[in-house]
Design an enzyme around this catalytic site. Structure first.
Site, PDB file in Angstrom:
ATOM      1  CG  HIS A 130      43.098  70.730  18.504  1.00 15.32           C
ATOM      2  ND1 HIS A 130      42.027  72.059  18.360  1.00 15.32           N
ATOM      3  CD2 HIS A 130      43.379  70.423  17.096  1.00 15.32           C
ATOM      4  CE1 HIS A 130      41.801  72.028  17.322  1.00 15.32           C
ATOM      5  NE2 HIS A 130      42.754  71.501  16.490  1.00 15.32           N
ATOM      6  CG  ASP A 141      41.628  72.139  22.134  1.00 17.91           C
ATOM      7  OD1 ASP A 141      42.435  73.066  21.859  1.00 17.91           O
ATOM      8  OD2 ASP A 141      40.986  71.587  21.108  1.00 17.91           O
ATOM      9  CG  MET A 159      36.791  64.405  15.499  1.00 18.06           C
ATOM     10  SD  MET A 159      37.763  66.012  15.992  1.00 18.06           S
ATOM     11  CE  MET A 159      36.765  67.267  15.213  1.00 18.06           C
ATOM     12  CD  GLU A 175      39.182  70.472   9.322  1.00 23.31           C
ATOM     13  OE1 GLU A 175      39.081  69.693  10.386  1.00 23.31           O
ATOM     14  OE2 GLU A 175      39.250  71.775   9.368  1.00 23.31           O
ATOM     15  CE  LYS A 186      41.974  77.650   6.706  1.00 22.39           C
ATOM     16  NZ  LYS A 186      42.456  77.940   7.894  1.00 22.39           N
ATOM     17  CD  GLU A 211      36.355  74.222   8.624  1.00 19.55           C
ATOM     18  OE1 GLU A 211      37.090  73.554   9.576  1.00 19.55           O
ATOM     19  OE2 GLU A 211      36.492  75.626   8.939  1.00 19.55           O
ATOM     20  CG  HIS A 218      38.644  74.489   5.818  1.00 25.36           C
ATOM     21  ND1 HIS A 218      39.423  73.664   6.503  1.00 25.36           N
ATOM     22  CD2 HIS A 218      38.653  75.758   6.785  1.00 25.36           C
ATOM     23  CE1 HIS A 218      39.785  74.166   7.735  1.00 25.36           C
ATOM     24  NE2 HIS A 218      39.301  75.468   7.808  1.00 25.36           N
ATOM     25  CG  ASP A 248      34.959  70.768  11.165  1.00 21.01           C
ATOM     26  OD1 ASP A 248      34.545  69.793  12.001  1.00 21.01           O
ATOM     27  OD2 ASP A 248      36.146  70.825  11.165  1.00 21.01           O
ATOM     28  CG  ASP A 264      39.509  79.634   8.353  1.00 19.55           C
ATOM     29  OD1 ASP A 264      38.307  79.295   8.193  1.00 19.55           O
ATOM     30  OD2 ASP A 264      40.250  79.014   9.109  1.00 19.55           O
ATOM     31  CG  ASP A 266      36.779  78.844  11.372  1.00 21.43           C
ATOM     32  OD1 ASP A 266      36.181  78.336  10.407  1.00 21.43           O
ATOM     33  OD2 ASP A 266      37.835  78.600  12.044  1.00 21.43           O
ATOM     34  CG  ASP A 289      36.280  74.141  13.252  1.00 21.77           C
ATOM     35  OD1 ASP A 289      36.501  74.806  14.064  1.00 21.77           O
ATOM     36  OD2 ASP A 289      37.269  73.503  12.489  1.00 21.77           O
TER      37      ASP A 289
END
Lengths: 384, 384, 384, 384
Positions: free
Chosen positions: B56, B59, B90, B183, B185, B219, B222, B247, B257, B259, B289
């Site tokens: 991101h 980030d 990406m 993406e 969700k 993902e 998701h 993802d 969620d 992950d 992810d």
């Protein structure tokens, strides 16, 4: 109590023959009610104020009906329709009951099964058109798999497309004047069903030969099974111009396909669906694809039908009140609901990239959703 | 144990900076690990055999980074990339963390917030392109609602489209050479999120100004949250030619969620996803992810990363065995899997309508799915 | 492949007559397989290495069987048992199929229905005892409600208790030597079922007249439907000393009751259940309450049965490897798993209240769960 | 609109300090509201008509508060209570926020962590008792696991029991006069949490040293996450005499822990819970464990609090109407609801075994659930 909630034909309420006719069989129990004669169904629903009925081919014509029997049955059924003024705005094909479909119908691995399914659908479309239907619903309940290795999903989508294209070709060739409405469902009776949500089916339509002929028949219970709220699903369907028909009922998230009486679960979700249909000027059917509890005798069946329609009308009245309620309208303004209709970039991208915003001020805004939502709650509870 | 499962750059494994960098904060608990320096992340992941990282905007560049600081940070980060040979295939935009986005970003009711979001995304795309990214992911985590009356979904889709179109315009105007990957969700952090599944996002793309520039970043977690199996979702995405990125992680149905580390839940689903990617010749990234459990210290973080890649490679080897296993291939034949590739109507609709089938014979066929599925189970369990 | 996974009677594998005998009827489809003769079932399962079968009263004795027919049927069935050495360790009562139970059985509002249900259960227990069963399972599939107002849950629990107490009284009076095992399920066929989880049933037992006579028959699919992991449920059941029987199968969370082949979904969960049974020295039955996919012919039915047992044995072998794997044992030590067996307050509360801890040091500890979990993943995938 | 729905202290409405004080932080977003001073919370809630507040130890006393600061904070807080007449009927311990608890608290593998947790709880109970609390809630949010191999569930239950027993010992030794209320939750923040439902916790209590001192604090959201309806859960809790406290809020099935405003989702479920509390003469607290949407500013927080209480009172009024509604009472009779209170075997088992019933007549009965449920729907919608 008032009879302002009495259904009338102009409300466009319809029921599948299989809904009130459901005999109460379930995975762990035998039938509890005798079969209803379709003619009686038409008559009773007409008395209750419905606009019409819908049907699977085999709801009216038992599998294997001869051409002669077909004529007799149809004549008697039409007579009931004529007498009552009831319509058949939608028909569909039973591609799930008979053992031949156990591995799929349009996407069965065996080409002979696929051909059988396409042919049965074409005949069901002929029947629907004959009865005046304008929409043919396709629910692909057997188009799926439990053992993933047994189905190549991309090839299955190829075949699904081929089948729908063939059906469109038949409609065009025969001048049936039908539109096709796909009905998504995530699972049951298969572990995973193809085109599991409204979204997947909408995307699929984009790749068809005649995409304009095909839209959706979203169902409250089917979307809800996956925990996806129904009104946004219908809203996206409308946004794509693809709401061709709708199935109303009730369902709890994450459970077997319950098909309860409309409004009996998810009152708030039901309200927002009614609001969307009414606000968008939906002039199609309010079709109930639900069935009475297994605890019911014949009288309970008609109470079930009456309840579906009454609840719709009660909620529709609340939609009017929502528009007229000063506090709600004020709360919508605080939430800036209307401003979502303003373009984000009325003067183009360049200006957006140059804009400076006061981030702290924007972050500090309150949107008043608790207040707004509480007002809606109280509207639903009848104290506004 | 062998090191035939040692990841190498050509395997195209990538991790978000935010994944290994996740500090272990959750709704009920404070951070448990100190922040990772992105440069250290690049170095450690390179050592482990990864191909690159994704990020991101924030980030790498903390919110409010000045142009000078930006240059310093980028220089140091590029240096680490150059030194290690790691790529940034990406990038994405953080449109969810800051309070300004609490009511939405591209679909916030307030136009000023929407403009802020579009501008931030354009800047993030500039950053991504600068780092060599080819894909820009858009996760609209705040594009949703809890109080349904506060959001007009159709207007929201208009604005969502407008925002994506503006971003495409920026890519074209600046020659960034990026493709956008949406993406989906279903919920969390909002009660309901727009474009909740792969299907909804695929359908949405069809209405964009430049649909060819936009695809998906599905993902695992998701889709699984809604109980929708992931491999059919990826298969449909491929069918539409819209798999732009993916993802990988793990998740249990109907929960927050999670992950989790790839393969740690849903082994069978993970296998079928790997099989699909390998069978379809997917040459893009295998992007993780996910984040380490909150119980982990720094060493556990790298075990987590190692595990994601190893499990992929173990499953990829099983994909090869699947193809080579005589019994499995025999079972696929019994299940008539290949016959799904044959057209249903090779000679046209008319012949389909005229075909007679021996329904009883077709219904009596067994497809051997139990046997086939058991063989796959045993393949997964390592005894084939 | 080896035959080290060949089932033998000492493995204590049992199947319900209704499992392999399932004719493939589902809510949307007709039967696809003809009924199996219980005698054939006994013979085939014996050949496959099973220990025995279980049955509902009406699996063996069709409803309405006369006393004479009963004797004939039993004689023939016993003969098959004697010939094969197969046992009937468990029997149960069908309190769900017939329309009389549509509103409930032990907790039907109508006392006459309740009496009918108690009487039918006592007769089924007589039958079970006659065939050598030691456990009588009670699954209250109809003990629930869709329309909440129609059932007073506290009164229903009173009646449920009364019914179980009456059945215990019958066992004692007749010296049947049976123990009762309650089987919880959250929903389906009713919207909400009483005693929906292992926990609720365990709590209920505490209020019975003869709590020692009553325990549980937890089922993998039933707990999993609610998203509750099965192995902790079985562990708590063992902790209370109440594991009397167990139903093994497979299921995805949040879906209809799937009853898939053991291990076909939820491989990891299946492993931990096998591990718990093996580690705890469970000497009861490994009972499969599952059914073949509807795609199967007769041969597929026996593949299904074979697969359930093989997967159990493959997982049981992995349990042994788990114990012997040096890295796994090391990782368990890092995770301090054994230290959970140490008392928290070996010297009493006072010392606990006086203890000072170095919170930062404790907070900084890593537990190595990613590493441990990855090792288990690799054990499952067969590369350890 | 009337103010007959204005909350008053005698309605026993309480709120956690952490509920209105929730700053809007979520897994993907930063705080959006500044912290509320507990004194202001007391004052504002008093103005709104609440009876009192509840608190975690660290809601009032930040972690690490010195004894002197403690006195100052407590003095000021008590002053606010005295001034407003507000009570603190319940306190609880924060055993989840700080990193030391990342692997568990009462069931952490490390005994030092467990001792720390027990000590912190004893101190929190001292605080609660000092403020007049009668109930101490125990929510074991960290008592769980993601990597199953890392936790021996049976040992964990041993330690859980030990911890609760130690806390009871402390209450008795210090004469704190508290009762303990366990709060079950299925998952989040851990993948699986011990004592996941009301049932599991009720069963667990039966094995404690002082079972009479321990009961439940069931929460609407927590049971609903698993798809288990809340009112039957509360009914079973009452049946066991174990309702010590209750957490009211709203939640959709199968999603993250939403803690929405009471009644904002699940109107029907909310009604049946209110009905149960009112019908059973529950004289404890109506405690709200919910938080305002993240879209809200400070004013929205108080709208949230006001809405929780108003909706309860609106539903409580409907409970009265339910009792007074002739049609509903008639429908209850048709459904034979009262007959469930009649013993099944008033004259003993022998007579039950001898009874002959007319099965066909019993099977043919209709129970009128559709009619009854529709009447309740209309009651809820305010047109009865």
């Amino acid at each position: 109590m008032t009879d302002s909630y009495a259904p009338r034909p102009e409300h466009h309420f319809t029921f599948g023959l299989w809904t009130v006719g459901n005999p109460g069989r379930d995975p762990f129990g035998d039938v509890v009610r005798v079969n209803l004669d379709p003619v009686e169904t038409v008559q009773r629903l007409a008395e209750l104020g419905a606009y019409g009925v819908s049907l699977h081919d085999n709801d009216l014509l038992p599998y294997g009906t001869s051409p002669t029997e077909r004529q007799t049955i149809l004549k008697r059924f039409r007579h009931a329709l004529d007498e009552t003024g009831m319509k058949v705005p939608m028909a569909t094909t039973n591609l799930f009951w008979r053992p031949i479909f156990k591995e799929g119908a349009f996407t069965a691995n065996d080409p002979a099964v696929r051909r059988f399914a396409v042919r049965k659908t074409c005949e069901a479309m002929d029947l629907g058109a004959e009865l005046g239907a304008e929409v043919h619903v396709m629910w692909g309940g057997r188009e799926g798999v439990e053992a993933d290795a047994a189905k190549d999903v991309r090839a299955a989508l190829d075949r699904y497309k081929e089948a729908v294209d063939l059906c469109c070709e038949h409609i065009r060739a025969q001048g049936l004047g039908l539109r096709i409405a796909l009905e998504p469902k995530p699972n049951e009776p298969r572990g995973d069903v193809l085109l599991p949500t409204v979204g997947h089916a909408l995307a699929f339509i984009g790749d068809l030969e005649w995409p304009d002929m095909v839209g959706l028949n979203p169902e409250f219970a089917h979307e809800t099974m996956s925990g996806l709220s129904f009104s946004p699903a219908v809203a996206q369907t409308l946004w794509h111009g693809k709401l061709f028909h709708i199935d109303l009922n009730a369902q709890r998230i994450g459970k077997f396909d319950q098909d309860f009486r409309f409004g009996s679960e998810g009152i708030r979700d039901a309200f927002y669906v009614v609001k969307l249909l009414e606000d968008s000027g939906w002039d199609g059917m309010r079709h109930f694809d639900a069935h009475p509890y297994r605890t019911e005798d014949r009288e309970g069946v008609w109470e079930f039908a009456r309840g579906c329609m009454r609840t719709y009308l009660i909620l529709a009245e609340k939609v009017v009140r929502f528009r007229d309620d000063h506090d709600i309208q004020e709360a919508l303004r605080s939430a800036q609901v209307d401003r979502l209709r303003e373009p984000t970039a009325p003067t183009g991208l360049r200006d957006v990239l140059a804009t400076e915003v006061d981030e702290d001020a924007l972050a500090a805004q309150g949107y008043g959703h608790e207040h707004l939502d509480q007002l809606v709650t109280e509207l639903l509870l009848g104290i506004r």
